[in-house]
Write a protein that holds these residues in place. Structure first.
Motif, PDB file in Angstrom:
ATOM      1  N   VAL A  58      44.248  34.312  40.876  1.00  0.00           N
ATOM      2  CA  VAL A  58      45.270  35.515  40.884  1.00  0.00           C
ATOM      3  C   VAL A  58      45.180  36.013  42.378  1.00  0.00           C
ATOM      4  N   SER A  59      45.847  37.296  42.452  1.00  0.00           N
ATOM      5  CA  SER A  59      46.065  37.912  43.715  1.00  0.00           C
ATOM      6  C   SER A  59      45.025  38.713  44.271  1.00  0.00           C
ATOM      7  N   SER A  60      44.120  38.980  43.513  1.00  0.00           N
ATOM      8  CA  SER A  60      42.888  39.731  43.859  1.00  0.00           C
ATOM      9  C   SER A  60      41.959  39.812  42.857  1.00  0.00           C
ATOM     10  N   GLY A  61      40.569  40.189  43.221  1.00  0.00           N
ATOM     11  CA  GLY A  61      39.419  40.556  42.146  1.00  0.00           C
ATOM     12  C   GLY A  61      39.808  41.505  41.382  1.00  0.00           C
ATOM     13  N   LYS A  62      40.442  42.591  41.873  1.00  0.00           N
ATOM     14  CA  LYS A  62      40.947  43.491  40.866  1.00  0.00           C
ATOM     15  C   LYS A  62      41.838  43.129  39.709  1.00  0.00           C
ATOM     16  N   ALA A  63      42.714  42.248  40.254  1.00  0.00           N
ATOM     17  CA  ALA A  63      43.743  41.636  39.381  1.00  0.00           C
ATOM     18  C   ALA A  63      42.945  40.842  38.331  1.00  0.00           C
ATOM     19  N   ALA A  64      42.282  40.076  38.872  1.00  0.00           N
ATOM     20  CA  ALA A  64      41.337  39.072  37.857  1.00  0.00           C
ATOM     21  C   ALA A  64      40.808  39.847  36.798  1.00  0.00           C
ATOM     22  N   LEU A  65      39.905  41.292  37.290  1.00  0.00           N
ATOM     23  CA  LEU A  65      39.300  41.948  36.300  1.00  0.00           C
ATOM     24  C   LEU A  65      40.159  42.554  35.266  1.00  0.00           C
ATOM     25  N   VAL A  92      36.566  48.491  40.828  1.00  0.00           N
ATOM     26  CA  VAL A  92      36.033  48.146  39.386  1.00  0.00           C
ATOM     27  C   VAL A  92      36.732  49.408  38.538  1.00  0.00           C
ATOM     28  N   PRO A  93      36.309  50.491  38.823  1.00  0.00           N
ATOM     29  CA  PRO A  93      36.897  51.484  38.012  1.00  0.00           C
ATOM     30  C   PRO A  93      38.558  51.545  37.928  1.00  0.00           C
ATOM     31  N   SER A  94      39.079  51.272  39.105  1.00  0.00           N
ATOM     32  CA  SER A  94      40.473  51.273  39.194  1.00  0.00           C
ATOM     33  C   SER A  94      41.160  50.218  38.293  1.00  0.00           C
ATOM     34  N   ALA A  95      40.298  49.097  38.266  1.00  0.00           N
ATOM     35  CA  ALA A  95      41.029  47.963  37.409  1.00  0.00           C
ATOM     36  C   ALA A  95      40.732  48.202  35.866  1.00  0.00           C
ATOM     37  N   ILE A  96      39.618  49.256  35.611  1.00  0.00           N
ATOM     38  CA  ILE A  96      39.558  49.645  34.094  1.00  0.00           C
ATOM     39  C   ILE A  96      40.623  50.154  33.620  1.00  0.00           C
ATOM     40  N   PRO A 160      30.580  41.033  24.682  1.00  0.00           N
ATOM     41  CA  PRO A 160      30.812  40.055  25.899  1.00  0.00           C
ATOM     42  C   PRO A 160      30.422  40.521  27.027  1.00  0.00           C
ATOM     43  N   ILE A 161      29.791  39.733  28.025  1.00  0.00           N
ATOM     44  CA  ILE A 161      29.369  40.207  29.176  1.00  0.00           C
ATOM     45  C   ILE A 161      30.524  39.575  30.189  1.00  0.00           C
ATOM     46  N   VAL A 162      30.890  40.359  31.223  1.00  0.00           N
ATOM     47  CA  VAL A 162      31.872  40.024  32.379  1.00  0.00           C
ATOM     48  C   VAL A 162      31.094  40.046  33.394  1.00  0.00           C
ATOM     49  N   GLU A 163      30.990  39.034  34.315  1.00  0.00           N
ATOM     50  CA  GLU A 163      30.302  38.847  35.559  1.00  0.00           C
ATOM     51  C   GLU A 163      31.156  39.256  36.833  1.00  0.00           C
ATOM     52  N   SER A 196      36.827  34.272  52.309  1.00  0.00           N
ATOM     53  CA  SER A 196      37.940  34.944  52.394  1.00  0.00           C
ATOM     54  C   SER A 196      39.054  34.093  52.752  1.00  0.00           C
ATOM     55  N   THR A 197      40.093  34.237  51.672  1.00  0.00           N
ATOM     56  CA  THR A 197      41.466  33.930  52.190  1.00  0.00           C
ATOM     57  C   THR A 197      42.497  34.908  52.355  1.00  0.00           C
ATOM     58  N   MET A 198      41.947  36.211  53.053  1.00  0.00           N
ATOM     59  CA  MET A 198      42.975  37.318  53.038  1.00  0.00           C
ATOM     60  C   MET A 198      43.476  37.857  51.535  1.00  0.00           C
ATOM     61  N   GLY A 199      42.660  37.628  50.771  1.00  0.00           N
ATOM     62  CA  GLY A 199      42.839  38.382  49.481  1.00  0.00           C
ATOM     63  C   GLY A 199      43.043  37.179  48.286  1.00  0.00           C
ATOM     64  N   GLY A 200      42.803  37.510  47.239  1.00  0.00           N
ATOM     65  CA  GLY A 200      42.541  36.468  46.265  1.00  0.00           C
ATOM     66  C   GLY A 200      41.819  36.519  45.151  1.00  0.00           C
ATOM     67  N   GLY A 201      41.878  36.159  43.926  1.00  0.00           N
ATOM     68  CA  GLY A 201      40.813  36.489  43.129  1.00  0.00           C
ATOM     69  C   GLY A 201      40.905  34.995  42.069  1.00  0.00           C
ATOM     70  N   VAL A 202      39.453  34.852  41.801  1.00  0.00           N
ATOM     71  CA  VAL A 202      39.287  33.685  40.715  1.00  0.00           C
ATOM     72  C   VAL A 202      38.829  34.029  39.397  1.00  0.00           C
ATOM     73  N   ILE A 203      39.530  33.747  38.406  1.00  0.00           N
ATOM     74  CA  ILE A 203      38.875  33.929  37.159  1.00  0.00           C
ATOM     75  C   ILE A 203      38.081  32.447  36.542  1.00  0.00           C
ATOM     76  N   ILE A 204      36.781  32.403  35.889  1.00  0.00           N
ATOM     77  CA  ILE A 204      36.376  31.199  35.366  1.00  0.00           C
ATOM     78  C   ILE A 204      35.732  31.617  34.133  1.00  0.00           C
ATOM     79  N   THR A 205      35.973  30.772  33.168  1.00  0.00           N
ATOM     80  CA  THR A 205      35.302  30.885  31.874  1.00  0.00           C
ATOM     81  C   THR A 205      35.056  29.682  31.092  1.00  0.00           C
ATOM     82  N   ASP A 206      34.120  29.546  30.325  1.00  0.00           N
ATOM     83  CA  ASP A 206      33.966  28.319  29.345  1.00  0.00           C
ATOM     84  C   ASP A 206      34.246  28.756  27.886  1.00  0.00           C
ATOM     85  N   ARG A 207      34.896  29.963  27.708  1.00  0.00           N
ATOM     86  CA  ARG A 207      35.312  30.298  26.256  1.00  0.00           C
ATOM     87  C   ARG A 207      36.642  29.816  26.023  1.00  0.00           C
ATOM     88  N   TYR A 208      36.786  29.115  25.013  1.00  0.00           N
ATOM     89  CA  TYR A 208      38.347  28.413  24.830  1.00  0.00           C
ATOM     90  C   TYR A 208      39.124  29.874  24.710  1.00  0.00           C
TER      91      TYR A 208
END
Ligand SMILES: *Cc1c(COP(=O)(O)O)cnc(C)c1O
Length: 405
Positions: A58-65, A92-96, A160-163, A196-208
């Protein structure tokens, strides 16, 4: 922040840097040549590297959260509070808030970036009655691994725990990759992160179940346009040039770039990762390793050489390569003096975040009557020492000089 009289011209260290090799930027041109194949390839590489079955770019870490929180909310519609450390990145608070949820704070432990375990236990105990907590964020700030096992033992299996591994891509603790310890994790590819790639976010999970929800939510995300991509590629070139210590004084002196300022903002875009960013992740594993090696070398030096009055704020610096080295000065006055001296000499020592989360003006009203003294102390006394690959022996000596005064 920058007043004209204080502009410094000459070798100036950025507080953190994960330089993109110039040849990789040229590769990302022309943006129009990129396609879905690159995206699928990167997704596959990340899944493989982290051993997770789901990955979303996704576009950023914030967007990922925000997406993670929305997905969790779909699975648990009755819970609406997100527990975070009272000292963390303002994103983090702004994403919440953007996700329409409520921020719950837990203080950090004394002299630590991690949760105060006693307070955490009380919060979790109380939650057994009102059951409002949707998830607990575990943050590996600056790449320093939080005590995941200790936190998990307190939080239990139900919540749930979000890392938040925004700054910790590629780091490990007890041979487990950060970002894969909780129910779901995310990385940021923004400026000053592990890679860094000038911004971007990655989400990973093993929960279906989470993977499915995330996959549904991602269908509403916008794809960057061709003009977005071109802008980004030009910005990438500018950033690379300006990131060199020989040049960094220039962007630092330009007030409209707002470098080094921490701003609370809920109005950030939610999109997919752009093809330029994806293309800039070419060779990411090798690049990450190279960054890590250079950082490790610098951290090893500081492990031996920090003056007695300065204490590192990460108990595991022997094992990790932090994006910047967090240390505590004995007093707020000392911290400010070090940072000012560093500013005058272009050494790259910086405060971390200007306030604790309950003191952020836009949201402080929600925490009336609450106090988080340890987090406040971090905001006042914490500073970070640059450890990126542009920091050479002579830079370290200059920093050491300042810290010894
Ligand atoms: C940078 C950061 C984020 C947000 O990432 P962006 O890509 O900047 O949106 C979240 N949490 C932490 C701890 C961060 O350092």
């Amino acid at each position: 922040m920058t007043s004209l009289s204080r502009i410094r011209i000459g070798r100036t260290q950025p507080p953190a840097a994960s330089p993109i090799p110039f040849k990789d930027v040229l590769r990302a041109f022309p943006p129009s040549l990129q396609n879905d194949v690159c995206e699928a390839l990167l997704v596959r590489e990340i899944k493989q590297e982290f051993g997770q079955h789901f990955c979303l770019l996704v576009s950023s870490g914030k967007a990922a959260l925000v997406l993670i929180l929305r997905a969790l909310r779909k699975l648990h519609p009755a819970q609406d509070e997100v527990l975070i450390p009272a000292f963390t990145c303002y994103s983090v608070p702004s994403a919440i808030k953007k996700a329409g949820l409520k921020i719950r704070l837990c203080d950090t432990g004394a002299g630590s970036l991690d949760y105060d375990k006693e307070q955490l236990a009380k919060i979790i105990e109380k939650n057994r009655q009102d059951n409002r907590i949707l998830c607990v964020l575990v943050t590996h700030l600056f790449g320093c691994p939080a005590d995941f096992e200790g936190i998990k033992a307190i939080v239990g299996e139900k919540i749930p725990i979000v890392e938040d591994a925004a700054q910790a891509m590629g780091e490990e603790t007890s041979n487990k990759k950060l970002g894969t310890l909780g129910d779901v994790g995310f990385f940021s590819l923004g400026r000053g992160k592990a890679i860094s790639t000038m911004g971007g976010g990655v989400i990973i999970t093993d929960r279906y179940d989470l993977g499915n929800e995330l996959s549904c939510l991602s269908k509403n995300l916008e794809r960057p346009t061709a003009s977005d991509n071109i802008q980004l590629a030009i910005m990438a070139i500018f950033t690379i040039l300006m990131q060199y210590p020989a040049m960094f004084w220039l962007p630092k002196a330009l007030p409209f770039l707002k470098l080094g300022e921490t701003i609370y903002d809920e109005e950030f875009p939610m999109g997919m990762m752009s093809s330029v960013q994806i293309s800039l992740m070419h060779n990411w594993r090798e690049r990450l390793q190279r960054h890590q090696k250079a950082r490790k070398r610098n951290i090893d030096f500081w492990q031996e050489s920090l003056p007695q009055t300065i204490s590192p704020c990460c108990s595991k610096i022997k094992k990790v390569s932090l994006v910047r080295l967090p240390v505590l000065a004995s007093t707020a006055k000392d911290r400010d003096r070090f940072c000012q001296k560093s500013d005058e000499n272009g050494c790259g020592i910086m405060p971390a975040y200007p306030t604790a989360i309950h003191q952020v003006p836009q949201i402080s009203g929600e925490f009336a009557g609450q106090d988080f003294p340890n987090a406040k102390h971090l905001a006042e006394c914490l500073m970070t020492i640059p450890v990126h690959e542009y920091v050479q022996n002579s830079d370290r000596m200059k920093i050491l000089d300042i810290l010894k005064q």
